[in-house]
Design a protein around this motif. Structure first.
Motif, PDB file in Angstrom:
ATOM      1  N   GLY A  15      34.106  16.700  59.598  1.00  0.00           N
ATOM      2  CA  GLY A  15      35.510  17.028  59.354  1.00  0.00           C
ATOM      3  C   GLY A  15      36.148  17.830  60.468  1.00  0.00           C
ATOM      4  N   GLU A  16      35.591  17.721  61.699  1.00  0.00           N
ATOM      5  CA  GLU A  16      36.188  18.396  62.858  1.00  0.00           C
ATOM      6  C   GLU A  16      36.275  19.908  62.675  1.00  0.00           C
ATOM      7  OE1 GLU A  16      38.169  16.771  65.611  1.00  0.00           O
ATOM      8  OE2 GLU A  16      37.330  14.823  65.153  1.00  0.00           O
ATOM      9  N   GLN A  17      35.175  20.508  62.188  1.00  0.00           N
ATOM     10  CA  GLN A  17      35.127  21.955  62.021  1.00  0.00           C
ATOM     11  C   GLN A  17      33.982  22.541  62.832  1.00  0.00           C
ATOM     12  OE1 GLN A  17      34.960  22.446  57.685  1.00  0.00           O
ATOM     13  NE2 GLN A  17      37.042  23.232  57.842  1.00  0.00           N
ATOM     14  N   VAL A  18      34.097  23.829  63.140  1.00  0.00           N
ATOM     15  CA  VAL A  18      33.045  24.558  63.839  1.00  0.00           C
ATOM     16  C   VAL A  18      32.650  25.754  62.978  1.00  0.00           C
ATOM     17  CG1 VAL A  18      34.687  25.946  65.183  1.00  0.00           C
ATOM     18  CG2 VAL A  18      32.356  25.647  66.015  1.00  0.00           C
ATOM     19  N   SER A  19      31.350  26.019  62.904  1.00  0.00           N
ATOM     20  CA  SER A  19      30.822  27.169  62.181  1.00  0.00           C
ATOM     21  C   SER A  19      30.226  28.127  63.198  1.00  0.00           C
ATOM     22  CB  SER A  19      29.738  26.717  61.199  1.00  0.00           C
ATOM     23  OG  SER A  19      29.049  27.835  60.674  1.00  0.00           O
ATOM     24  N   VAL A  20      30.601  29.398  63.105  1.00  0.00           N
ATOM     25  CA  VAL A  20      30.099  30.429  64.007  1.00  0.00           C
ATOM     26  C   VAL A  20      29.372  31.458  63.147  1.00  0.00           C
ATOM     27  CG1 VAL A  20      30.724  32.093  65.777  1.00  0.00           C
ATOM     28  CG2 VAL A  20      32.107  30.049  65.470  1.00  0.00           C
ATOM     29  N   ARG A  21      28.149  31.818  63.553  1.00  0.00           N
ATOM     30  CA  ARG A  21      27.309  32.695  62.734  1.00  0.00           C
ATOM     31  C   ARG A  21      26.865  33.900  63.547  1.00  0.00           C
ATOM     32  NH1 ARG A  21      21.415  31.647  61.051  1.00  0.00           N
ATOM     33  NH2 ARG A  21      21.249  32.818  59.133  1.00  0.00           N
ATOM     34  N   PHE A  22      26.966  35.073  62.945  1.00  0.00           N
ATOM     35  CA  PHE A  22      26.531  36.322  63.554  1.00  0.00           C
ATOM     36  C   PHE A  22      25.631  37.043  62.555  1.00  0.00           C
ATOM     37  CE2 PHE A  22      30.876  35.458  64.929  1.00  0.00           C
ATOM     38  CZ  PHE A  22      30.778  35.547  66.303  1.00  0.00           C
ATOM     39  N   VAL A  23      24.995  38.110  62.989  1.00  0.00           N
ATOM     40  CA  VAL A  23      24.220  38.970  62.099  1.00  0.00           C
ATOM     41  C   VAL A  23      24.803  40.372  62.207  1.00  0.00           C
ATOM     42  CG1 VAL A  23      21.960  39.933  61.568  1.00  0.00           C
ATOM     43  CG2 VAL A  23      22.147  37.577  62.372  1.00  0.00           C
ATOM     44  N   GLY A  24      25.055  40.985  61.054  1.00  0.00           N
ATOM     45  CA  GLY A  24      25.632  42.324  61.031  1.00  0.00           C
ATOM     46  C   GLY A  24      24.987  43.169  59.960  1.00  0.00           C
ATOM     47  N   THR A  25      25.714  44.167  59.502  1.00  0.00           N
ATOM     48  CA  THR A  25      25.233  45.060  58.461  1.00  0.00           C
ATOM     49  C   THR A  25      25.695  44.539  57.108  1.00  0.00           C
ATOM     50  OG1 THR A  25      25.371  46.911  60.001  1.00  0.00           O
ATOM     51  CG2 THR A  25      25.250  47.455  57.659  1.00  0.00           C
ATOM     52  N   PRO A  26      24.772  44.336  56.151  1.00  0.00           N
ATOM     53  CA  PRO A  26      25.149  43.805  54.833  1.00  0.00           C
ATOM     54  C   PRO A  26      26.301  44.581  54.191  1.00  0.00           C
ATOM     55  CG  PRO A  26      22.773  43.909  55.028  1.00  0.00           C
ATOM     56  CD  PRO A  26      23.343  44.608  56.233  1.00  0.00           C
ATOM     57  N   GLY A  27      27.267  43.827  53.649  1.00  0.00           N
ATOM     58  CA  GLY A  27      28.384  44.426  52.917  1.00  0.00           C
ATOM     59  C   GLY A  27      29.536  44.925  53.764  1.00  0.00           C
ATOM     60  N   ARG A  28      29.384  44.980  55.054  1.00  0.00           N
ATOM     61  CA  ARG A  28      30.479  45.457  55.910  1.00  0.00           C
ATOM     62  C   ARG A  28      31.429  44.314  56.251  1.00  0.00           C
ATOM     63  NH1 ARG A  28      28.197  50.121  59.801  1.00  0.00           N
ATOM     64  NH2 ARG A  28      27.489  51.453  58.129  1.00  0.00           N
ATOM     65  N   THR A  29      32.693  44.672  56.497  1.00  0.00           N
ATOM     66  CA  THR A  29      33.709  43.685  56.844  1.00  0.00           C
ATOM     67  C   THR A  29      33.824  43.595  58.357  1.00  0.00           C
ATOM     68  OG1 THR A  29      34.918  44.153  54.819  1.00  0.00           O
ATOM     69  CG2 THR A  29      36.143  43.063  56.585  1.00  0.00           C
ATOM     70  N   TYR A  30      33.857  42.352  58.850  1.00  0.00           N
ATOM     71  CA  TYR A  30      33.941  42.103  60.282  1.00  0.00           C
ATOM     72  C   TYR A  30      35.184  41.291  60.616  1.00  0.00           C
ATOM     73  CZ  TYR A  30      29.223  43.861  60.687  1.00  0.00           C
ATOM     74  OH  TYR A  30      28.126  44.676  60.663  1.00  0.00           O
ATOM     75  N   ARG A  31      35.792  41.643  61.731  1.00  0.00           N
ATOM     76  CA  ARG A  31      36.924  40.878  62.281  1.00  0.00           C
ATOM     77  C   ARG A  31      36.334  39.803  63.178  1.00  0.00           C
ATOM     78  NH1 ARG A  31      41.871  43.510  63.681  1.00  0.00           N
ATOM     79  NH2 ARG A  31      41.555  42.602  65.732  1.00  0.00           N
ATOM     80  N   ILE A  32      36.711  38.571  62.973  1.00  0.00           N
ATOM     81  CA  ILE A  32      36.281  37.486  63.849  1.00  0.00           C
ATOM     82  C   ILE A  32      37.415  37.238  64.825  1.00  0.00           C
ATOM     83  CG2 ILE A  32      35.427  35.119  64.000  1.00  0.00           C
ATOM     84  CD1 ILE A  32      33.661  37.087  62.349  1.00  0.00           C
ATOM     85  N   GLU A  33      37.108  37.325  66.116  1.00  0.00           N
ATOM     86  CA  GLU A  33      38.105  37.144  67.164  1.00  0.00           C
ATOM     87  C   GLU A  33      37.664  36.007  68.078  1.00  0.00           C
ATOM     88  OE1 GLU A  33      39.466  41.818  67.411  1.00  0.00           O
ATOM     89  OE2 GLU A  33      38.172  41.013  68.970  1.00  0.00           O
TER      90      GLU A  33
END
Length: 112
Positions: free
Chosen positions: A53-71
């Protein structure tokens, strides 16, 4: 800076040697071996995937439960643009999915 171009073929292994030179003229040589292995169950999959469906998935590892800004940015030297926010899962996974960007490559980062 060296730009690596892999050999043709989806599973082609490769090898290259490099030489580093310090300011005092001393050198050190190293070898890099590039191998492609199939993804094993339970392994850490590629952080970037092209989805149906012409989509891209980007995956990171962070601290559980914290909110991250994707830029994202078209180049590392250009301004970064907020494209979404994601809360890390209980295992710390941060996954963002969007439509494939038009044109050139895009860089992504996750920031708290």
């Amino acid at each position: 800076m060296h730009r690596y171009t892999p050999p043709a073929g989806p599973d082609a292994a490769d090898l290259f040697t490099y030489v580093l030179q310090a300011a005092d003229g001393t050198t050190s040589t190293g070898t890099v071996r590039v191998t492609i292995e199939p993804e094993r169950p339970g392994s850490n999959p590629s952080p970037i995937r092209i989805l149906p469906g012409e989509q891209v998935s980007v995956r990171f590892v962070g601290t559980p439960g914290r909110t991250y800004r994707i830029e994202s940015s078209a180049a590392l030297t250009r301004p970064w643009t907020l494209v979404g926010t994601v809360i890390a899962t209980p295992t710390g996974i941060i996954q963002y999915v969007e439509s494939l960007p038009a044109g050139n490559a895009r860089f992504y980062r996750a920031r708290e």
